[in-house]
Design a protein around this motif. Structure first.
Motif: not given
Length: 275
Positions: A163-168
């Motif tokens: 989810d972090f990588l998706r958001d970044r």
């Protein structure tokens, strides 16, 4: 699958090797060996001769507990090395930094990839990369190098990293950085216990669902020492196993110290897996 970075278009239909050039006195594995610019350039050229597809130049250690390096000192370390290597070799050069000022100067000196352990979260970082045509590697980390291994906690490490990588990635796209320029890195060893690192490697397929090339950096890291009991200088075999497993699970770039051995190992993976 391809990565567009500066004047380069890197074919990622098969796994590629990123060779590490640390221009630092305190990196966990080879700190001090290549701290002089001339030695770093010679080492980079040696790695190209061994088959490196990318050279990753870093002037500030991000090992656990590392002390931050002043901006001027980081620039002094990396810019001459990037300029010299850009003039000597035709492989893409990556700058390993989280500082926007270093990113901008490095791109001007010939770097075509920004490799950021904080995934362009520092003020101004997104704008610097967006204003260039450089590729970018977005890495997940929890905490800072000074704090990240004190007590890392997750409810579901794979999902939280996903989810972090998706958001970044969404933040990059909102700033005009196209997906063809983006690589994702789970951040092995950055705010993660051994069990977290193993879980991420085991379930790389979940991160592949994001649709971007994955970079894996496990070379000589402490998790390999914890699993084998070996000191950092005796982790070659474990590092090769990690690189092979990563490639077989879909990683398209492996960031390593031991380029020649890794290139040979990945040739077998490519032949057998038909990559």
């Amino acid at each position: 699958m391809k990565l567009t970075c500066g004047k380069f278009e890197l074919d990622l239909t098969q796994p590629r090797v990123m060779g590490i050039v640390n221009v630092t006195p305190d990196s966990f594995s080879d700190g001090g060996k290549f701290a002089v610019a001339e030695l770093a350039v010679a080492h980079g050229m040696e790695l190209v001769g061994h088959g490196a597809d990318i050279l990753d130049i870093g002037g500030e250690s991000t090992r656990p507990g590392a002390i931050p390096v002043p901006l001027d000192e980081e620039l002094r370390r990396v810019i001459p090395v990037i300029e010299a290597l850009a003039a000597k070799t035709c492989v893409p050069i990556s700058i390993d930094t989280y500082k926007p000022e270093v990113m901008k100067a490095a791109i001007g000196a010939g770097a075509s990839i920004v490799n950021d352990v904080f995934a362009l979260q520092q003020p101004g970082a997104l704008e610097v990369v967006a204003a260039s045509n450089a590729g970018v590697c977005l890495m997940h980390s929890q905490g800072t190098p000074q704090t990240m291994q004190l007590d890392p906690q997750y409810q579901d490490v794979v999902r939280e990293v996903h989810d972090f990588l998706r958001d970044r990635m969404a933040a990059c796209e909102a700033h005009g950085i196209g997906r063809e320029r983006i690589v994702l890195d789970p951040g092995f060893g950055f705010g993660k216990r051994s069990m977290h690192n193993v879980a991420l490697l085991r379930d790389l397929k979940t991160l592949r669902e994001l649709g971007q090339p994955l970079l894996v950096g496990l070379s000589r890291k402490s998790v390999l020492g914890q699993l084998t009991g070996n000191d950092v200088d005796a982790r070659l075999h474990a590092s090769l196993a990690a690189a092979v497993i990563s490639a077989m699970k879909g990683a398209r770039i492996v960031r390593v110290h031991d380029v020649k051995a890794t290139v040979d190992a990945l040739r077998i993976v490519t032949a057998v897996e038909g990559l």
